[in-house]
Design a protein around this motif. Structure first.
Motif, PDB file in Angstrom:
ATOM      1  N   LEU A   1       2.430  24.773  78.507  1.00  0.00           N
ATOM      2  CA  LEU A   1       2.625  26.163  78.083  1.00  0.00           C
ATOM      3  C   LEU A   1       1.516  26.578  77.111  1.00  0.00           C
ATOM      4  O   LEU A   1       0.918  27.655  77.257  1.00  0.00           O
ATOM      5  N   GLY A   2       1.233  25.726  76.120  1.00  0.00           N
ATOM      6  CA  GLY A   2       0.162  26.033  75.172  1.00  0.00           C
ATOM      7  C   GLY A   2      -1.196  26.073  75.841  1.00  0.00           C
ATOM      8  O   GLY A   2      -2.042  26.911  75.503  1.00  0.00           O
ATOM      9  N   PHE A   3      -1.405  25.189  76.801  1.00  0.00           N
ATOM     10  CA  PHE A   3      -2.664  25.162  77.562  1.00  0.00           C
ATOM     11  C   PHE A   3      -2.860  26.476  78.303  1.00  0.00           C
ATOM     12  O   PHE A   3      -3.942  27.063  78.280  1.00  0.00           O
ATOM     13  N   MET A   4      -1.794  26.956  78.952  1.00  0.00           N
ATOM     14  CA  MET A   4      -1.866  28.230  79.673  1.00  0.00           C
ATOM     15  C   MET A   4      -2.178  29.377  78.725  1.00  0.00           C
ATOM     16  O   MET A   4      -3.030  30.229  79.021  1.00  0.00           O
ATOM     17  N   MET A   5      -1.526  29.397  77.573  1.00  0.00           N
ATOM     18  CA  MET A   5      -1.757  30.489  76.631  1.00  0.00           C
ATOM     19  C   MET A   5      -3.181  30.458  76.098  1.00  0.00           C
ATOM     20  O   MET A   5      -3.774  31.500  75.831  1.00  0.00           O
ATOM     21  N   GLY A   6      -3.757  29.250  75.964  1.00  0.00           N
ATOM     22  CA  GLY A   6      -5.149  29.154  75.543  1.00  0.00           C
ATOM     23  C   GLY A   6      -6.087  29.762  76.563  1.00  0.00           C
ATOM     24  O   GLY A   6      -7.083  30.403  76.212  1.00  0.00           O
ATOM     25  N   VAL A   7      -5.764  29.576  77.850  1.00  0.00           N
ATOM     26  CA  VAL A   7      -6.584  30.152  78.918  1.00  0.00           C
ATOM     27  C   VAL A   7      -6.412  31.668  78.973  1.00  0.00           C
ATOM     28  O   VAL A   7      -7.383  32.419  79.107  1.00  0.00           O
TER      29      VAL A   7
ATOM     30  N   GLY B   1       0.504  28.733  68.232  1.00  0.00           N
ATOM     31  CA  GLY B   1       1.691  29.415  67.729  1.00  0.00           C
ATOM     32  C   GLY B   1       2.778  29.538  68.773  1.00  0.00           C
ATOM     33  O   GLY B   1       3.952  29.256  68.507  1.00  0.00           O
ATOM     34  N   ILE B   2       2.399  29.943  69.982  1.00  0.00           N
ATOM     35  CA  ILE B   2       3.387  30.122  71.044  1.00  0.00           C
ATOM     36  C   ILE B   2       3.955  28.775  71.475  1.00  0.00           C
ATOM     37  O   ILE B   2       5.161  28.632  71.699  1.00  0.00           O
TER      38      ILE B   2
END
Length: 249
Positions: A161-167, A177-178
């Motif tokens: 999830l964090g990886f996706m938000m970074g992209v 944060g997310i």
């Protein structure tokens, strides 16, 4: 395949050369050893063996949850930091496809999460062996492996999830944060039937250990695995589609 493994190796080297790389391992070691000492001296007969201590610490209701946060914090910026420093352009002009570049970063993140979970279990068992009994009760090794596997899945879900938000956001802060907020919110249960299809109640597979009750009636281990698989596919799909189509300039 050889080129892809070289990309993964390169990503791992870039991660390991950061000054902060060993901080998560150090935090885990200090907490695991310190808490073992404290429980031995002030915990009475709470724990009897090293395996008991390892299972307690490595689970998602113990320090395993914080270990997942460490994985999110360290890997959330793998893509966002490349955008911030402008180095993503140099990766793309080396003749490798965008899909391979992103996949290599994700595999490196998976390896980092795996290494944290393995380190957590090793250091907890070692600390437990010093302060408690080294006896292995029947089924203890199986329980340790199940706990480690559950924590690994938990970490991978929120790390993805964090990886996706970074992209999507190109922001390391937003990705961290997310991802961390999602881990905190995972402890909240809404007693409604629709909620069993959400990510949060399914991420902690340890609730099914020894015939435990799921947070919402009707949930089963195969159901939770299927739900998590769908979410991970969606997260990765959004990541790869966005990364391949976005203008890097």
């Amino acid at each position: 395949m050889r080129n892809f493994m070289a990309l993964v190796h390169n990503e791992w080297l870039k991660m390991s050369k950061k000054r902060s790389f060993f901080i998560p391992y150090a935090i885990i070691a200090v907490v695991a050893v310190g808490l073992a000492w404290a429980l031995k001296h002030w915990g009475g007969e709470m724990l009897g063996t090293a395996s008991d201590y390892t299972i307690m610490m490595a689970g998602t209701t113990g320090f395993g949850q914080f270990t997942a946060m460490l994985a999110v914090i360290f890997t959330a910026g793998l893509v966002a930091s490349e955008h911030g420093m402008g180095t993503i352009k140099f990766l793309l002009i080396r003749g490798q496809s965008r899909a391979k570049i992103l996949a290599s970063k994700y595999v490196a993140a998976l390896l980092f999460a795996l290494s944290l979970i393995v380190w957590l279990n090793v250091i907890c068992f070692a600390a437990g062996a010093v302060w408690f009994s080294t006896d292995l009760p029947s089924g203890a090794l199986r329980d340790i492996l199940i706990t480690a596997g559950s924590t690994l899945v938990y970490s991978i879900v929120y790390m993805t999830l964090g990886f996706m938000m970074g992209v999507l956001t190109r922001s390391t802060g937003a990705a961290m944060g997310i991802g961390m907020a999602a881990i905190v919110l995972s402890g909240i249960t809404i007693p409604k039937n629709f909620y069993k299809f959400m990510l949060f109640p399914n991420a902690n597979l340890s609730v099914y250990n020894h015939g435990g009750q799921p947070p919402i009636p009707g949930m089963t281990l195969p159901f939770s695995i299927a739900v998590l698989a769908v979410y991970i596919v969606l997260f990765l799909g959004a990541s790869f589609v966005t990364f391949k189509r976005r203008d890097i300039a």
